[in-house]
Every structure is written in structure tokens, then in C-alpha cells.
Design an enzyme around this catalytic site. Structure first.
Site, PDB file in Angstrom:
ATOM      1  N   ASP A   1       9.095 -12.636  -8.207  1.00 15.27           N
ATOM      2  CA  ASP A   1       9.036 -11.179  -8.316  1.00 15.27           C
ATOM      3  C   ASP A   1      10.353 -10.555  -8.767  1.00 15.27           C
ATOM      4  O   ASP A   1      11.392 -11.219  -8.807  1.00 15.27           O
ATOM      5  CB  ASP A   1       8.576 -10.562  -6.976  1.00 15.27           C
ATOM      6  CG  ASP A   1       9.230 -11.235  -5.755  1.00 15.27           C
ATOM      7  OD1 ASP A   1      10.245 -11.923  -5.935  1.00 15.27           O
ATOM      8  OD2 ASP A   1       8.714 -11.073  -4.640  1.00 15.27           O
ATOM      9  N   HIS A  56       3.589 -10.366   4.019  1.00 17.91           N
ATOM     10  CA  HIS A  56       3.518 -10.489   2.552  1.00 17.91           C
ATOM     11  C   HIS A  56       4.118 -11.801   2.050  1.00 17.91           C
ATOM     12  O   HIS A  56       4.988 -12.386   2.687  1.00 17.91           O
ATOM     13  CB  HIS A  56       4.125  -9.265   1.848  1.00 17.91           C
ATOM     14  CG  HIS A  56       5.626  -9.186   1.828  1.00 17.91           C
ATOM     15  ND1 HIS A  56       6.299  -7.979   1.798  1.00 17.91           N
ATOM     16  CD2 HIS A  56       6.603 -10.132   1.808  1.00 17.91           C
ATOM     17  CE1 HIS A  56       7.596  -8.203   1.748  1.00 17.91           C
ATOM     18  NE2 HIS A  56       7.803  -9.495   1.764  1.00 17.91           N
ATOM     19  N   GLU A  99       1.694  -7.084  -0.897  1.00 11.05           N
ATOM     20  CA  GLU A  99       1.683  -6.371   0.378  1.00 11.05           C
ATOM     21  C   GLU A  99       0.273  -6.424   0.991  1.00 11.05           C
ATOM     22  O   GLU A  99      -0.693  -6.730   0.290  1.00 11.05           O
ATOM     23  CB  GLU A  99       2.105  -4.917   0.147  1.00 11.05           C
ATOM     24  CG  GLU A  99       3.497  -4.751  -0.452  1.00 11.05           C
ATOM     25  CD  GLU A  99       4.635  -4.989   0.536  1.00 11.05           C
ATOM     26  OE1 GLU A  99       4.513  -5.846   1.434  1.00 11.05           O
ATOM     27  OE2 GLU A  99       5.670  -4.314   0.396  1.00 11.05           O
ATOM     28  N   ASN A 131       5.561  -8.170   7.533  1.00 11.62           N
ATOM     29  CA  ASN A 131       4.182  -7.646   7.475  1.00 11.62           C
ATOM     30  C   ASN A 131       3.199  -8.685   6.911  1.00 11.62           C
ATOM     31  O   ASN A 131       2.067  -8.350   6.594  1.00 11.62           O
ATOM     32  CB  ASN A 131       4.131  -6.359   6.640  1.00 11.62           C
ATOM     33  CG  ASN A 131       4.522  -6.580   5.182  1.00 11.62           C
ATOM     34  OD1 ASN A 131       4.825  -7.696   4.770  1.00 11.62           O
ATOM     35  ND2 ASN A 131       4.524  -5.511   4.393  1.00 11.62           N
TER      36      ASN A 131
END
Ligand code: F6R
Length: 260
Positions: free
Chosen positions: A67, A138, A143, A136
């Protein structure tokens, strides 16, 4: 999934480096998917050490990063380009033309993402994908609520992710809102997925990803679908796993030929 728990992140990262070395030595053109962030830093340190001390050769290695932030130039101090050159590429003999990192300044993001997917395919697919884990759940910048079959594309970052990364930008207000990320489907195409997580703050996300249901709300749970997903943890990150004893028993009794 194979869950491996090591006493600390040093020992876990050493094991990860040995696995990556094995792939580099075995394949004529090894293709490695890379992550940024704190988690892979020790792995990169060990790979650099292997290069300097044993002559581990990266000249045939092709890399694809997961990313990059949208809107950041490669020389921005917080860009993942900058991270990768600083923490790994400048210290090994990789060929710059073999390095692939999403272009945060691509004028046509959709076209760029399609081309990124094609480049991965043209390289023969990813042999091993290194992954960190967001608190979280990810992976990459996929996400919660990301499609489990998603491909490389633009994603909006959650408030939690922007907050976690604020230190690199001198404040939350400077953190970009969007990133280009490989999709979950792209990640699952890798022949091996190696997810690493260290520290107590990852324990809940690990428990959800490994022992919780398969759900887009915990993107890392998609690794449950992968035929060769290795989850490499330190004791703190493993502390909320209910079946820890079983995972440890399995690892301790693994046949020698399967170890790396
Ligand atoms: C980074 C990436 C992210 C991180 C994750 C964990 O390229 O894709 O998914 O792996 O946010 O970050 P750290 O390792 O800093 O805790």
C-alpha cells in the site's frame, strides 16, 4: 492456519527471516509482497544482516508493496516509498526496477491499480506476502467492511487508522484520508501469507482474526480461507487466544522437514 508463538518479537522475526531466506534460495525469481509499519522492521533488519554476513542475494528478488498513501510523493518522509528504501532496499542488492510500490501520485488511480494487478500476475504471482495487522483487524489498508474478494484499489482510511499513524505526520490533521492498497483477494492469491503481530495491543485483533468468524468486519479473518497462512506472534499478541495450548503443541510436534 498455522499459528506460531515465539517468546518475543526478536525470535519471531528471526523465524520470519529464515522463511523468507528459504524462498529466496529456492526460487529462480522470488516474488515477495512487503508491508510497512513497525511490525516488519526486525524482519528487515535480519534480512539485511543475512545479506551482509552470508551474502544472501536479492538481485533476483522482485517485490510488491501492499500500500501507499494517496497524495504523497515518494520522497515524502512518511511515504511508504521512503520507509522501504530507508529500512530495507538501500541496504541490500535489490534492483530498483524490481521494486513495486503503489504510486500515491498516480494521475489515474483506477488504471494504476489495474496495472499493479497485471504486474503481479506478469511476475508469476507473489510467493510470500508479509502482513502486519491493524488494531481494527485490517491487513494492507483493507479496513473493516472491505470486500473479501477486493483487488488493488483506493480505500478511505478509518479514524482509528489515521490516529495510529498520526505520529509519522506530526499530527492527525496531516494524515491523508485515502490510500491505494492491494485488495483482500489480491493478498489471498499469494502462495504463502505470513501475518506477524506483536504486543498486547494486537491481542484482541488476533483473537478475532484467528478464532472469530470469517467476516468483512475483521479483514484479517479472510486468512482463514487461505491454504497456507502462517500467523507468527509473540506471547503478548497471542494472549487472548483460547486454543493457545493446542497451537503450541502442534508447533512443538511439527516434523523436522516441515520446519524452516
Ligand atoms: C502497512 C500495512 C498495515 C500495517 C498495520 C500494522 O503496509 O499494510 O496494514 O501492517 O497497520 O501496523 P504496525 O506494524 O505499525 O502496527
Amino acid at each position: 492456519m498455522e499459528i506460531i508463538v515465539q517468546p518475543d518479537s526478536e525470535q519471531a522475526s528471526w523465524l520470519a527471516a529464515r522463511l523468507v531466506r528459504k524462498i529466496i534460495l529456492e526460487k529462480p525469481q522470488p516474488v515477495i509482497g512487503l508491508a510497512t509499519g513497525n511490525t516488519p522492521l526486525l524482519l528487515y533488519k535480519y534480512l539485511i544482516k543475512m545479506h551482509h554476513e552470508e551474502g544472501l542475494d536479492f538481485s533476483r528478488v522482485v517485490t510488491f508493496n501492499l500500500d501507499e498513501y494517496v497524495g504523497l510523493s515518494p520522497d515524502h518522509p512518511a511515504s511508504f516509498h521512503n520507509f522501504m528504501w530507508k529500512n530495507l532496499f538501500s541496504q541490500i542488492n535489490i534492483k530498483p526496477q524490481n521494486v513495486h510500490i503503489p504510486d500515491g501520485l498516480a494521475p489515474d488511480i483506477q488504471k494504476f491499480c489495474e496495472r499493479y494487478e497485471e504486474e503481479i500476475k506478469a511476475a508469476g504471482g507473489i510467493d510470500i506476502q508479509i502482513l502486519g495487522l491493524g488494531t481494527n483487524g485490517h491487513i494492507g489498508f483493507n479496513e473493516p467492511s472491505s470486500s473479501l474478494t477486493s483487488r488493488t484499489r483506493i480505500k478511505s482510511l478509518t479514524a482509528q487508522t489515521r490516529k495510529s499513524n498520526a505520529v509519522f505526520f506530526g499530527g492527525e490533521e496531516n494524515v491523508p484520508y485515502h490510500a491505494i492498497t492491494m485488495g483482500i483477494g489480491t493478498i489471498l492469491d499469494a502462495r504463502i501469507c505470513l501475518l506477524m503481530a506483536f504486543g498486547q495491543k494486537k491481542a484482541k485483533a488476533i483473537a478475532m482474526a484467528v478464532e472469530g468468524p470469517l467476516t468483512a468486519m475483521v479483514p484479517a479473518s479472510a486468512l482463514q480461507l487461505h491454504p497456507k497462512a502462517i500467523i507468527l506472534l509473540d506471547r503478548d499478541a497471542a494472549s487472548e487466544l483460547k486454543h493457545l495450548d493446542y497451537y503450541q503443541w502442534v508447533y512443538d510436534h511439527k516434523p523436522r522437514w516441515q520446519k524452516f
